[in-house]
Design an enzyme around this catalytic site. Structure first.
Site, PDB file in Angstrom:
ATOM      1  CE  LYS A 180       0.287   0.947  44.389  1.00  0.00           C
ATOM      2  NZ  LYS A 180      -1.040   1.124  43.759  1.00  0.00           N
TER       3      LYS A 180
ATOM      4  CG  ASP B 118     -10.021   2.486  40.577  1.00  0.00           C
ATOM      5  OD1 ASP B 118     -10.951   3.307  40.458  1.00  0.00           O
ATOM      6  OD2 ASP B 118      -9.077   2.650  41.366  1.00  0.00           O
TER       7      ASP B 118
ATOM      8  CE  LYS C 139       1.935   9.670  51.474  1.00  0.00           C
ATOM      9  NZ  LYS C 139       2.594   8.491  52.091  1.00  0.00           N
ATOM     10  N   GLY C 140      -1.182   5.410  46.525  1.00  0.00           N
ATOM     11  CA  GLY C 140      -2.348   4.862  45.862  1.00  0.00           C
ATOM     12  C   GLY C 140      -3.409   4.433  46.856  1.00  0.00           C
ATOM     13  N   GLY C 141      -4.490   3.863  46.310  1.00  0.00           N
ATOM     14  CA  GLY C 141      -5.572   3.429  47.160  1.00  0.00           C
ATOM     15  C   GLY C 141      -5.202   2.262  48.050  1.00  0.00           C
ATOM     16  CG  PHE C 142      -5.284  -1.237  47.268  1.00  0.00           C
ATOM     17  CD1 PHE C 142      -6.137  -1.792  48.198  1.00  0.00           C
ATOM     18  CD2 PHE C 142      -5.776  -0.980  45.999  1.00  0.00           C
ATOM     19  CE1 PHE C 142      -7.434  -2.121  47.884  1.00  0.00           C
ATOM     20  CE2 PHE C 142      -7.077  -1.308  45.675  1.00  0.00           C
ATOM     21  CZ  PHE C 142      -7.902  -1.874  46.621  1.00  0.00           C
ATOM     22  N   GLY C 143      -1.625   1.531  48.868  1.00  0.00           N
ATOM     23  CA  GLY C 143      -0.290   1.607  49.441  1.00  0.00           C
ATOM     24  C   GLY C 143       0.556   2.680  48.787  1.00  0.00           C
TER      25      GLY C 143
ATOM     26  CB  VAL D 137       7.067   8.623  42.928  1.00  0.00           C
ATOM     27  CG1 VAL D 137       8.561   8.857  42.862  1.00  0.00           C
ATOM     28  CG2 VAL D 137       6.736   7.148  42.761  1.00  0.00           C
TER      29      VAL D 137
END
Length: 683
Positions: free
Chosen positions: A387, A484, A367-371, A365
């Site tokens: 995540k 952030d 895609k973040g900055g870390f995964g 669902v």
């Protein structure tokens, strides 16, 4: 005649023996490592001793009570002190379901508590304020549901009650961890054994909790100075009390030790305690059908067939071995001895793999900055978000996991709750609650005009996030910097409430740390100008929130390079429009006529105040909450005020170099990840 005298002498010696035994019993106390032999135990109501030695107080019967008391009283007329240690397990009937009212350790002048209400008050009191009959009753309650008009704490909590059900002292269940140096929460209704110590030395009443595999913590959960001499004027009984209402649960006592003297309190042998059954996860399978006795056995095999059967068995064993090896490696996890303390927060990789359909594309669902983030469903239809993070080194992992668990215990209605974690080979998986409405970023920039949030919805979300950030700065045990804040990290629950999530770069704030060792991290447009030279602080979080205020109000991102130069930076553009007396021209044109323009103007100016180039001139998040709630009027300032309009954006080139120069730990795994973004978690 001689026989009659001898009979009387025997009777006299027997009575003396009983008196001496009772005196010794009262002096030394008692210990039950399981209740297999509990001759001196008085039980009534639902309470019973099970064949395996468990003392069960309540079951699935509603509106019932259960009591269990040591049948001999203790004399409290002279030395007023007592010490007890018991192990209990409170379990709902099914995993994840709500349970009953909990239970209490009771010191009472009578073992007859039949007068108590059956629906609430733990089977010990008649009402919350009118006391109980008999009076002088002391109860240490382990409450597992929200009390109706009794205690202010939400479920579950631990309380000290004197003569009525209103606690004079209460606290959320937790224990002090020496490894972390702070308290770690305990789920009372998990069905897992919990140790409880209640110590009263005549002047102070201490209550301590810990999981069954943890030694007694150095610090108690509650310590209340109290004089109980008015309550203990007679012989008193000690025991346990519990009650059910519409919601029921199984409540067990595994072992119990009690003494009037701290030195004479006998230790529980935890290895001898019976095991309490855990909550049911699935419906029980029906028993196998009985074999028909008239059925004839199959005929004996011929030698050639025997050889074929042996060969088939060998091949089957090889196949099973290969399958076992494959499945073992497929679900293999990384577990180390130091993780035992965080057991309740750890998920198995197998359960997460199944919940997300093997981390399939249809469950991805965001895609973040870390995964990547995956939606999953656990048994009993519990929806989660997982995540997956990659890390290359084990250095700092113990400290990292301890901070994950600690920050996951942060409790605020506007934070995305972290449920737990899992480690597998080069991966770290974080599990949090699933937010069905995704991120605010989607509604601002990826939906059509008809689904754009109204002003009332936007200002409500802004207040939610301000409240959450204020909690991180001032309400938690240790200051937490989010680092952030932006619309893609703001999640919306089923009621469209704002939840601050994705703590991918969050960290505990240590004012004694060396500032030069802190690299600039964040997202371009939200980063304060002093980040490069001074590092992160609560003021840099306030700056990012100011940019977020302008983003939500203006309906555009803080930096948009494709626009004309004078409009590329949102903060600078709002300042220019204010100078030209056209501040409201910056407002999102999709907002309807119901927009409160005076409130909008206040929010825009508050955004400029928070993005002041001088860190000391920015308001605190507590003040920001007051401004948004109209409890405090904005201070008078203008474009000529120092720091206002002196926009100094952190350049993309300079930020990139600073982020790459982050410390060695953040290059292998994200700094302190505690909350998972659920949909559209990054750009």
């Amino acid at each position: 005649m001689n026989c009659s005298r001898l009979h009387h002498l025997v009777l006299i010696f027997s009575c003396l023996h009983v008196v001496v035994s009772l005196s010794v019993q009262q002096e030394t106390g008692f210990v039950y490592n399981g209740f297999h032999q509990a001759d001196l135990l008085y039980i009534d109501g639902l309470a019973r001793v099970l064949p395996d030695g468990l003392l069960q107080l309540t079951n699935d019967s509603d509106f019932k009570m259960g009591h269990a008391f040591f049948n001999l009283p203790f004399d409290f007329d002279h030395t007023i002190s007592f010490y007890t240690h018991f192990v209990c397990a409170l379990a709902p009937l099914q995993l994840g379901a709500s349970g009953g009212h909990g239970m209490a350790f009771v010191v009472s002048p009578s073992i007859d508590l039949s007068h108590a209400l059956q629906a609430q008050y733990l089977g010990a009191f008649t009402t919350s304020a009118n006391g109980t009959s008999p009076s002088q009753l002391i109860a240490i309650e382990l409450d597992t549901i929200e009390s109706l008009g009794i205690d202010v704490l939400e479920k579950p909590h631990v309380g000290i009650d004197v003569n009525n059900a209103t606690s004079i002292e209460s606290s959320l269940p937790s224990y002090f961890s020496s490894a972390l140096g702070k308290n770690v929460s305990i789920n009372l209704l998990s069905g897992l054994p919990v140790q409880v110590w209640v110590d009263y030395d005549g002047s102070s009443l201490n209550v301590t909790l810990a999981p069954v595999d943890i030694q007694k913590p150095d610090q108690p959960l509650m310590s209340r100075p109290i004089d109980l001499s008015e309550n203990f004027k007679n012989k008193m009984f000690v025991g346990f009390s519990a009650a059910t209402g519409q919601l029921t649960s199984n409540q067990y006592i595994l072992g119990w030790s009690f003494s009037r003297s701290k030195e004479l309190l006998q230790k529980l042998d935890l290895s001898k305690l019976p095991q309490a059954p855990l909550p049911r996860n699935e419906t029980e399978q029906p028993p196998p059908l009985p074999r028909d006795e008239t059925e004839q056995p199959p005929p004996l095999l011929s030698p050639p067939l025997i050889g074929l059967v042996v060969l088939s068995v060998i091949l089957a064993l090889l196949v099973l071995g290969a399958v076992y090896w494959y499945r073992r490696n497929k679900y293999a996890e990384v577990k180390e001895p130091w993780e035992k303390e965080y057991g309740p927060h750890r998920f198995s990789y197998k359960s997460l793999y199944r919940a997300t359909n093997g981390f399939g594309k249809d469950c991805c669902v965001g895609k973040g900055g870390f995964g990547d983030v995956y939606r999953g469903t656990l048994p009993l239809s519990r929806h989660i978000a997982v995540k997956r993070l990659s890390h290359n080194a084990e250095q700092g992992m113990k400290q990292f996991v301890s901070e994950v668990v600690t920050m996951g215990s942060l409790q605020h209605r506007n934070l995305v709750p972290l449920l737990g974690y899992c480690r597998r080979k080069g991966e770290l998986l974080l599990v949090s609650e699933y937010m069905p409405n995704g991120s605010l970023d989607q509604y601002l920039f990826h939906h059509d005009q008809n689904s754009s949030p109204s002003w009332l919805q936007r200002i409500s979300i802004l207040k939610d996030i301000a409240s959450a950030l204020n909690y991180l700065h001032t309400g938690a045990n240790q200051v937490v910097l989010h680092r952030d804040i932006k619309s893609s990290n703001v999640m919306l629950d089923s009621d469209f409430n704002g939840r601050l999530g994705d703590f991918g770069m969050a960290r505990f704030h240590d004012p004694r740390a060396c500032l030069s060792a802190t690299a600039a991290v964040g997202t371009i447009g939200y980063m304060a100008p002093e980040l490069i030279t001074m590092g992160t602080s609560t003021e840099t979080d306030v700056y990012a929130f100011g940019a977020f205020l302008l983003e939500v109000t203006c309906g555009r991102r803080p930096v948009e390079p494709e626009l004309p130069v004078e409009r590329q930076y949102l903060v600078k553009w709002v300042c220019v429009c204010w100078k030209q007396a056209s501040l409201l021209e910056t407002v999102d044109p999709r907002l309807g006529r119901e927009t409160l323009f005076k409130e909008v103007e206040m929010v825009l100016k508050l955004g400029l105040l928070c993005t002041n180039a001088i860190p000391e001139a920015r308001p605190t998040m507590g003040q920001v909450v007051q401004y948004l709630n109209m409890d405090l009027t904005l201070p008078d300032f203008s474009l000529s005020t120092p720091g206002i309009g002196a926009f100094m954006p952190v350049s993309m080139e300079r930020s990139s170099s600073s982020i790459s120069a982050s410390n060695s730990r953040s290059t292998s795994i994200p700094m302190f990840v505690t909350h998972t973004i659920l949909r559209g978690s990054g750009r």
